[in-house]
Design an enzyme around this catalytic site. Structure first.
Site, PDB file in Angstrom:
ATOM      1  N   SER A 119     -14.329   5.236  -5.332  1.00 44.56           N
ATOM      2  CA  SER A 119     -13.697   3.399  -5.955  1.00 44.56           C
ATOM      3  C   SER A 119     -14.483   2.642  -6.849  1.00 44.56           C
ATOM      4  O   SER A 119     -14.454   2.829  -7.868  1.00 44.56           O
ATOM      5  CB  SER A 119     -13.043   2.563  -5.324  1.00 44.56           C
ATOM      6  OG  SER A 119     -12.029   3.834  -4.213  1.00 44.56           O
ATOM      7  N   HIS A 140     -11.402   9.607 -10.050  1.00 50.90           N
ATOM      8  CA  HIS A 140     -11.330   9.020  -9.753  1.00 50.90           C
ATOM      9  C   HIS A 140      -9.662   8.930  -9.904  1.00 50.90           C
ATOM     10  O   HIS A 140      -9.284   8.451 -11.022  1.00 50.90           O
ATOM     11  CB  HIS A 140     -11.734   7.419 -10.191  1.00 50.90           C
ATOM     12  CG  HIS A 140     -11.372   5.994  -9.238  1.00 50.90           C
ATOM     13  ND1 HIS A 140     -11.342   4.653  -9.620  1.00 50.90           N
ATOM     14  CD2 HIS A 140     -10.352   6.239  -7.684  1.00 50.90           C
ATOM     15  CE1 HIS A 140     -10.351   3.748  -8.788  1.00 50.90           C
ATOM     16  NE2 HIS A 140     -10.307   4.817  -7.661  1.00 50.90           N
ATOM     17  N   ASN A 190     -11.991  -0.507 -11.069  1.00 50.31           N
ATOM     18  CA  ASN A 190     -12.049  -1.511  -9.889  1.00 50.31           C
ATOM     19  C   ASN A 190     -12.146  -3.002 -10.610  1.00 50.31           C
ATOM     20  O   ASN A 190     -12.392  -3.958  -9.871  1.00 50.31           O
ATOM     21  CB  ASN A 190     -12.454  -0.869  -8.468  1.00 50.31           C
ATOM     22  CG  ASN A 190     -11.312  -0.052  -8.065  1.00 50.31           C
ATOM     23  OD1 ASN A 190     -10.162  -0.783  -7.656  1.00 50.31           O
ATOM     24  ND2 ASN A 190     -11.900   0.748  -7.610  1.00 50.31           N
TER      25      ASN A 190
HETATM   26  N1  CAA Z   1       2.959   8.469  -1.464  1.00 53.25           N
HETATM   27  C1  CAA Z   1       3.419   9.519  -1.913  1.00 53.25           C
HETATM   28  N2  CAA Z   1       4.368   8.933  -2.970  1.00 53.25           N
HETATM   29  C2  CAA Z   1       5.065   7.715  -3.241  1.00 53.25           C
HETATM   30  C3  CAA Z   1       4.185   7.031  -2.030  1.00 53.25           C
HETATM   31  C4  CAA Z   1       3.351   7.259  -1.373  1.00 53.25           C
HETATM   32  N3  CAA Z   1       2.388   6.721  -0.625  1.00 53.25           N
HETATM   33  N4  CAA Z   1       4.854   5.398  -2.525  1.00 53.25           N
HETATM   34  C5  CAA Z   1       5.390   6.062  -2.582  1.00 53.25           C
HETATM   35  N5  CAA Z   1       6.159   7.038  -3.001  1.00 53.25           N
HETATM   36  C6  CAA Z   1       6.997   7.722  -4.394  1.00 53.25           C
HETATM   37  C7  CAA Z   1       7.795   7.900  -3.635  1.00 53.25           C
HETATM   38  O1  CAA Z   1       8.634   8.850  -2.659  1.00 53.25           O
HETATM   39  C8  CAA Z   1       9.518   7.661  -4.573  1.00 53.25           C
HETATM   40  O2  CAA Z   1       9.324   8.826  -5.299  1.00 53.25           O
HETATM   41  P1  CAA Z   1      11.544   9.172  -5.848  1.00 53.25           P
HETATM   42  O3  CAA Z   1      11.381   8.691  -6.990  1.00 53.25           O
HETATM   43  O4  CAA Z   1      10.872  10.641  -5.942  1.00 53.25           O
HETATM   44  O5  CAA Z   1      11.683   8.884  -4.169  1.00 53.25           O
HETATM   45  C9  CAA Z   1       8.710   6.618  -6.160  1.00 53.25           C
HETATM   46  O6  CAA Z   1       7.336   6.538  -5.886  1.00 53.25           O
HETATM   47  C10 CAA Z   1       9.365   5.614  -5.755  1.00 53.25           C
HETATM   48  O7  CAA Z   1       9.381   4.612  -4.698  1.00 53.25           O
HETATM   49  P2  CAA Z   1       9.738   3.550  -3.929  1.00 53.25           P
HETATM   50  O8  CAA Z   1      11.182   3.835  -5.113  1.00 53.25           O
HETATM   51  O9  CAA Z   1      10.052   3.988  -2.536  1.00 53.25           O
HETATM   52  O10 CAA Z   1       8.745   1.754  -4.296  1.00 53.25           O
HETATM   53  P3  CAA Z   1       8.821   2.065  -5.480  1.00 53.25           P
HETATM   54  O11 CAA Z   1       9.560   2.093  -6.654  1.00 53.25           O
HETATM   55  O12 CAA Z   1       7.480   0.462  -5.462  1.00 53.25           O
HETATM   56  O13 CAA Z   1       6.863   2.062  -5.780  1.00 53.25           O
HETATM   57  C11 CAA Z   1       4.822   2.494  -5.994  1.00 53.25           C
HETATM   58  C12 CAA Z   1       6.281   2.108  -5.231  1.00 53.25           C
HETATM   59  C13 CAA Z   1       4.504   3.525  -6.930  1.00 53.25           C
HETATM   60  C14 CAA Z   1       3.815   2.818  -4.740  1.00 53.25           C
HETATM   61  C15 CAA Z   1       4.917   1.035  -6.347  1.00 53.25           C
HETATM   62  O14 CAA Z   1       4.903   0.113  -5.576  1.00 53.25           O
HETATM   63  C16 CAA Z   1       2.714   1.201  -7.043  1.00 53.25           C
HETATM   64  O15 CAA Z   1       3.177   1.827  -8.490  1.00 53.25           O
HETATM   65  N6  CAA Z   1       2.337  -0.238  -6.532  1.00 53.25           N
HETATM   66  C17 CAA Z   1       1.255   0.219  -7.285  1.00 53.25           C
HETATM   67  C18 CAA Z   1       0.878   1.294  -7.028  1.00 53.25           C
HETATM   68  C19 CAA Z   1      -1.253   0.548  -7.113  1.00 53.25           C
HETATM   69  O16 CAA Z   1      -1.396  -0.338  -7.952  1.00 53.25           O
HETATM   70  N7  CAA Z   1      -2.032   1.748  -7.193  1.00 53.25           N
HETATM   71  C20 CAA Z   1      -2.831   1.919  -8.072  1.00 53.25           C
HETATM   72  C21 CAA Z   1      -4.204   1.335  -6.618  1.00 53.25           C
HETATM   73  S1  CAA Z   1      -5.943   1.029  -6.943  1.00 53.25           S
HETATM   74  C22 CAA Z   1      -6.626   2.544  -6.732  1.00 53.25           C
HETATM   75  O17 CAA Z   1      -5.543   3.557  -6.457  1.00 53.25           O
HETATM   76  C23 CAA Z   1      -8.016   2.623  -6.890  1.00 53.25           C
HETATM   77  C24 CAA Z   1      -8.713   2.005  -6.173  1.00 53.25           C
HETATM   78  O18 CAA Z   1     -10.143   2.704  -6.444  1.00 53.25           O
HETATM   79  C25 CAA Z   1      -8.738   1.483  -4.792  1.00 53.25           C
HETATM   80  P1  NAD Z   2      -8.519   7.273   4.158  1.00 56.11           P
HETATM   81  O1  NAD Z   2      -9.849   6.519   5.382  1.00 56.11           O
HETATM   82  O2  NAD Z   2      -7.239   7.233   4.214  1.00 56.11           O
HETATM   83  O3  NAD Z   2      -9.885   8.925   4.571  1.00 56.11           O
HETATM   84  C1  NAD Z   2     -10.716   8.727   4.216  1.00 56.11           C
HETATM   85  C2  NAD Z   2     -11.446  10.426   5.242  1.00 56.11           C
HETATM   86  O4  NAD Z   2     -12.369  10.609   4.808  1.00 56.11           O
HETATM   87  C3  NAD Z   2     -10.456  10.389   6.430  1.00 56.11           C
HETATM   88  O5  NAD Z   2      -9.270  11.273   7.153  1.00 56.11           O
HETATM   89  C4  NAD Z   2     -11.603  10.694   7.499  1.00 56.11           C
HETATM   90  O6  NAD Z   2     -11.790  11.817   8.534  1.00 56.11           O
HETATM   91  C5  NAD Z   2     -12.642  11.726   6.894  1.00 56.11           C
HETATM   92  N1  NAD Z   2     -14.192  11.975   6.478  1.00 56.11           N
HETATM   93  C6  NAD Z   2     -15.025  10.690   7.014  1.00 56.11           C
HETATM   94  N2  NAD Z   2     -16.106  10.892   7.083  1.00 56.11           N
HETATM   95  C7  NAD Z   2     -16.082  13.000   6.447  1.00 56.11           C
HETATM   96  C8  NAD Z   2     -16.985  13.882   6.000  1.00 56.11           C
HETATM   97  N3  NAD Z   2     -18.152  13.003   6.463  1.00 56.11           N
HETATM   98  N4  NAD Z   2     -16.001  14.734   5.951  1.00 56.11           N
HETATM   99  C9  NAD Z   2     -15.238  15.436   5.444  1.00 56.11           C
HETATM  100  N5  NAD Z   2     -14.009  14.089   6.160  1.00 56.11           N
HETATM  101  C10 NAD Z   2     -14.784  12.670   6.107  1.00 56.11           C
HETATM  102  O7  NAD Z   2      -9.763   6.583   3.045  1.00 56.11           O
HETATM  103  P2  NAD Z   2      -9.213   7.161   1.080  1.00 56.11           P
HETATM  104  O8  NAD Z   2      -7.834   5.766   1.060  1.00 56.11           O
HETATM  105  O9  NAD Z   2      -8.210   8.581   1.173  1.00 56.11           O
HETATM  106  O10 NAD Z   2     -10.423   6.318   0.970  1.00 56.11           O
HETATM  107  C11 NAD Z   2     -11.551   7.679   0.332  1.00 56.11           C
HETATM  108  C12 NAD Z   2     -11.950   7.746  -0.461  1.00 56.11           C
HETATM  109  O11 NAD Z   2     -10.982   7.418  -1.941  1.00 56.11           O
HETATM  110  C13 NAD Z   2     -12.928   6.949  -0.639  1.00 56.11           C
HETATM  111  O12 NAD Z   2     -14.184   6.795  -1.304  1.00 56.11           O
HETATM  112  C14 NAD Z   2     -12.119   5.346  -1.702  1.00 56.11           C
HETATM  113  O13 NAD Z   2     -12.853   4.018  -2.182  1.00 56.11           O
HETATM  114  C15 NAD Z   2     -11.434   6.123  -2.881  1.00 56.11           C
HETATM  115  N6  NAD Z   2     -10.132   5.706  -3.109  1.00 56.11           N
HETATM  116  C16 NAD Z   2      -9.341   5.263  -2.289  1.00 56.11           C
HETATM  117  C17 NAD Z   2      -8.083   4.324  -2.625  1.00 56.11           C
HETATM  118  C18 NAD Z   2      -7.303   3.681  -2.265  1.00 56.11           C
HETATM  119  O14 NAD Z   2      -6.265   2.987  -2.923  1.00 56.11           O
HETATM  120  N7  NAD Z   2      -7.252   3.709  -1.056  1.00 56.11           N
HETATM  121  C19 NAD Z   2      -7.856   4.761  -4.265  1.00 56.11           C
HETATM  122  C20 NAD Z   2      -8.785   5.156  -5.206  1.00 56.11           C
HETATM  123  C21 NAD Z   2     -10.548   5.823  -4.221  1.00 56.11           C
END
Ligand code: CAA
Ligand code: NAD
Length: 283
Positions: A119, A140, A190
């Site tokens: 991330s 990513h 991010n």
């Molecule tokens: N895995 C797979 N599919 C999922 C899911 C999950 N965890 N959660 C929901 N879905 C699917 C559902 O199955 C549904 O699909 P269908 O239309 O085929 O049924 C669809 O998404 C919509 O779901 P819902 O109607 O239940 O709920 P919603 O309309 O609230 O949508 C959401 C769910 C798509 C997650 C929406 O809430 C959303 O867009 N949230 C924001 C997500 C976001 O910002 N993601 C980025 C996070 S940051 C990141 O990823 C980067 C990082 O490094 C941290």
């Molecule tokens: P998570 O905690 O759900 O899963 C991590 C997995 O890695 C676990 O199943 C753990 O057992 C496994 N693991 C740990 N050490 C390992 C190793 N040495 N070899 C093989 N497997 C190992 O975490 P996550 O949310 O899936 O995040 C994973 C990566 O993706 C991170 O770098 C995170 O920053 C990035 N990421 C996360 C998100 C998010 O929304 N959670 C979005 C984009 C990117």
């Protein structure tokens, strides 16, 4: 060299989603994790989502079975020996990631591209732990991977144009839209998203409003699909904290200081939805 077989390292919420979209797009996938239990959890998650897609008539039963037949699992990282590409999705920690990249570098074929779903961590530093920095890149994905369209493709200092083109092409084959981003703390996604989430936590910490009301402000006021505190729980509070630490250290600017309340929750083991407790209580 065409990419046919992909190892996804880490079967957590991101790794299982990446494995699913790769297998659905025709790639042979080897899913790797440290334990059988983690692998089974990842596969069960994929099966559940594919079954839902069948129920909604988005895919046929045959497509579901074909996808599952392209998915295999292993706890042995050495099994990377026949893979053309690896996508790492393990914990957001530089030492743990470089340790895995060293092993992948040692066992993967010379032509294999080694991608990280990190991330925020520097791709250049991850690449420097290998002997193939030109073939190391950031890929990513966003959470939930099967739903979100974006993939940030991050070039490290030494990533070759050939590697970049191969990964951008793969993103297209996965039906994702990719953007080209340079290696900078938090990349683009991010750097923009996480300070907003951190600020929402500060607002809670300082008593500005309740958890529910802060989320309502952003949902109804700004049309975000999820409020920032729900989103933080969904991402994982541990991951949010790691990303804020990377931004804080990488820029040396106090505006990225992780909120003490976020640190407190993580120290308590409140890692969000995946641990059953974060800003909200689950189950
Ligand atoms: N895995 C797979 N599919 C999922 C899911 C999950 N965890 N959660 C929901 N879905 C699917 C559902 O199955 C549904 O699909 P269908 O239309 O085929 O049924 C669809 O998404 C919509 O779901 P819902 O109607 O239940 O709920 P919603 O309309 O609230 O949508 C959401 C769910 C798509 C997650 C929406 O809430 C959303 O867009 N949230 C924001 C997500 C976001 O910002 N993601 C980025 C996070 S940051 C990141 O990823 C980067 C990082 O490094 C941290
Ligand atoms: P998570 O905690 O759900 O899963 C991590 C997995 O890695 C676990 O199943 C753990 O057992 C496994 N693991 C740990 N050490 C390992 C190793 N040495 N070899 C093989 N497997 C190992 O975490 P996550 O949310 O899936 O995040 C994973 C990566 O993706 C991170 O770098 C995170 O920053 C990035 N990421 C996360 C998100 C998010 O929304 N959670 C979005 C984009 C990117």
């Amino acid at each position: 060299m065409a990419i046919e077989k992909v190892m996804v390292v880490g079967a957590g919420q991101m790794g299982s989603g990446i494995a699913q979209v790769c297998a659905q797009s025709g790639y042979d996938v080897l899913l790797n994790d440290v334990s059988e239990e983690a692998l089974q959890k990842g596969i069960q998650n994929i099966e559940k989502l594919l079954t839902r897609s069948v129920d909604k008539e988005r895919i046929s039963e045959q497509e579901k079975n074909d996808t599952l037949s392209r998915l295999n699992t292993t706890t042995e990282i050495q099994d990377v020996k026949n893979c053309d590409m690896t996508i790492e999705a393990i914990v957001e920690n530089m030492d743990v990631k470089t340790n895995v990249f060293r092993q992948l570098d040692a066992h993967a074929p010379g032509h294999a591209i080694l991608a990280s779903n990190t991330s925020s961590l520097p791709i250049t530093e991850i690449a420097a732990s290998t002997n193939r920095a030109d073939k190391v890149i950031g890929m990513h994905f966003m959470n939930p991977v099967p739903v979100m369209k974006l993939v940030e493709v991050i070039r490290g200092l030494q990533t070759s144009d050939e590697t970049y083109e191969a990964v951008a092409d793969m993103a297209k084959k996965l039906s994702k839209t990719s953007v080209e981003v340079n290696d900078y703390p938090g990349f683009a996604a991010n750097r923009i998203l996480m300070p907003m989430i951190n600020e929402a936590i500060y607002a809670l910490h300082e008593g500005v409003a309740s958890v529910e009301d802060i989320d309502t402000v952003m949902k109804l006021g700004m049309n975000h699909p999820m409020g920032p505190l729900t989103l933080a729980d969904f991402i994982g509070l541990d991951t949010c904290l790691y990303i804020m630490e990377v931004l804080h250290e990488g820029f040396g600017d106090s505006k990225y200081r992780p909120c003490p309340l976020l640190r407190k929750y993580v120290n308590a083991g409140w890692h969000g939805k995946k641990s059953g407790r974060g800003f909200y209580q689950y189950s």
